[in-house]
Design a protein around this motif. Structure first.
Motif, short mmCIF file in Angstrom:
data_model
loop_
_atom_site.label_atom_id
_atom_site.label_comp_id
_atom_site.label_asym_id
_atom_site.label_seq_id
_atom_site.Cartn_x
_atom_site.Cartn_y
_atom_site.Cartn_z
N GLU A 19 5.33 -3.22 -10.30
CA GLU A 19 5.53 -3.25 -8.84
C GLU A 19 6.47 -4.38 -8.45
N ASP B 181 9.59 -4.40 -7.98
CA ASP B 181 10.44 -3.94 -6.89
C ASP B 181 9.59 -3.01 -6.01
N PRO B 182 9.13 -3.52 -4.83
CA PRO B 182 8.20 -2.73 -4.01
C PRO B 182 8.76 -1.37 -3.62
N SER B 183 10.10 -1.24 -3.58
CA SER B 183 10.68 0.03 -3.17
C SER B 183 10.71 1.04 -4.32
N GLN B 184 10.43 0.55 -5.54
CA GLN B 184 10.56 1.47 -6.68
C GLN B 184 9.50 1.14 -7.73
N GLN B 185 8.27 1.58 -7.48
CA GLN B 185 7.20 1.33 -8.44
C GLN B 185 7.38 2.25 -9.64
#
Ligand SMILES: Nc1nc2c(ncn2[C@@H]2O[C@H](COP(=O)(O)OP(=O)(O)OP(=O)(O)O)[C@@H](O)[C@H]2O)c(=O)[nH]1
Length: 359
Positions: free
Chosen positions: A81, A83-87
């Motif tokens: 997680e 990168d919150p935009s790309q789990q």
């Protein structure tokens, strides 16, 4: 580059190698190595020596961890997680029990933040787990806590031990490259390095610096009488006397070449004490030298140059040249002799003192 400038190891997760036979996800641990301790990003980039790269299979880590010791009946999914935009799902560890999973009961438990990564484990129980345990959440917290500690310990141990091995090898190589093989004293290369460093420091801090060039008397005759092997032993004993004569950790004893040695004495305006000690040690060692014309034991001629505090500019080669001149005079004065030269305020003061040696 992020690892290099931050000084923190970085993990690149979920990759696959072209030559890889299975489809198990890998991750790479990139650990920066520096020539010397560095505290700012600029210093780190400047002192960067290289990287140690560790490649791990997540499956192997899980299989070896407490998360997997016995079939618990929990499916575990490792999620990146960072990168919150790309789990991203990095690895799925199936429950290894034949009973179905209980949908809608999963718990997401974050792992400790480390090496720039935010990972969590999504745990889903099977019916067999639910039948045998009362509190699923307590289990998950304990499991993820234990598993995370294991993973962290595994990373730290395996990667850092590789880093330590490489650094130890580098240190060994560096020592070998800077040490004289016969006597264990610093070699010429190390001497050149330290001399220019200490000379700059003495200019900067306005401190004194002394350099002694030391040449064993009639060493050719020594070899002729006792043989080359005994000559080698003699050089080793001589080196031992040099080692004992110096007192400060910053002093450096050097094999300058053949039967010529040097002592570099930073912050030393009066080197007479060290030189006297060396002569006394040589006398006490009493290495027999029957072919010597000056004594019955091994002696040396010594040329010493001292730059006094406040000196503006003397180059390393000029300093060596002065010490060499002093040594030449000592030899000419009959050997077993010390000749001193003092340089202050860029002028040779001409305060030369010829000390007849103790014999
Ligand atoms: N055994 C041994 N001899 C060495 C080594 N390195 C140099 N020598 C010998 O040291 C001797 C130096 O000879 P010279 O330069 O003439 O010096 P010296 O005989 O000491 O004469 P003076 O310095 O004028 O007193 C040579 O015979 C070299 O072969 C070494 O590693 N081992």
């Amino acid at each position: 580059m992020e690892a290099a400038s931050s000084g923190t190891p970085q993990l690149i997760a979920g990759l696959k190698l072209v030559q890889q036979k299975d489809d198990a996800p890998l991750f790479f641990a990139v650990v920066p190595i520096y020539k010397q301790p560095s505290s700012t990003p600029q210093e780190r980039l400047h002192n960067l020596k290289g990287f140690v790269l560790g490649v791990f299979k997540l499956r192997e880590l899980f299989d070896a961890s407490a998360l997997s010791k016995r079939p618990l009946g929990i499916k575990m999914t490792l999620i990146d997680e960072s990168d919150p935009s790309q789990q991203r799902v990095l690895y799925v560890h199936e429950s290894r029990t034949s009973t179905p999973i209980v949908e809608g009961t999963e718990i997401r438990q974050p792992m400790p933040h480390f090496w720039g990564k935010t990972w969590s484990i999504l745990a889903t129980p099977t019916t067999s787990f639910m039948n045998h345990h009362s509190s699923f959440s307590t289990w998950v917290i304990a499991l993820v806590g234990g598993g995370s500690s294991f993973l962290l310990a595994f990373f730290t141990r395996s990667i850092l031990s590789r880093v330590n091995q490489i650094q130890a090898l580098n240190r060994q190589l560096k020592t070998l490259a800077q040490e004289d093989g016969l006597t264990g004293l610093a070699n010429r290369r190390r001497f050149d390095e330290v001399l220019s460093m200490e000379l700059s420091r003495s200019h900067r801090q306005k401190t004194s610096l002394s350099l002694a060039l030391i040449d064993i008397d009639y060493f050719k005759q020594y070899n002729d009488v006792y043989g080359h092997m005994q000559g080698d032993h003699c050089l080793q004993s001589f080196a031992e006397c040099l080692r004992k004569a110096i007192r400060r950790p910053t002093d450096l004893a050097v094999r300058y070449g053949g039967e010529e040695f040097a002592l570099l004495l930073p912050d030393t305006g009066s080197p007479e004490g060290v030189i006297l000690t060396l002569q006394q040690l040589l006398k006490r060692a009493g290495i027999p030298h029957e072919a010597s014309n000056v004594a019955s034991f091994l002696t040396a001629s010594i040329g010493v140059v001292t730059v006094t505090s406040g000196i503006a500019s003397v180059s390393p080669s000029e300093l060596i040249e002065h010490a060499d001149q002093a040594l030449y005079r000592a030899k000419n004065a009959g050997r077993n002799t010390v000749e001193y030269i003092r340089i202050s305020h860029e002028k040779e003061e001409g305060t030369r003192a010829l000390l007849r040696a103790i014999s």
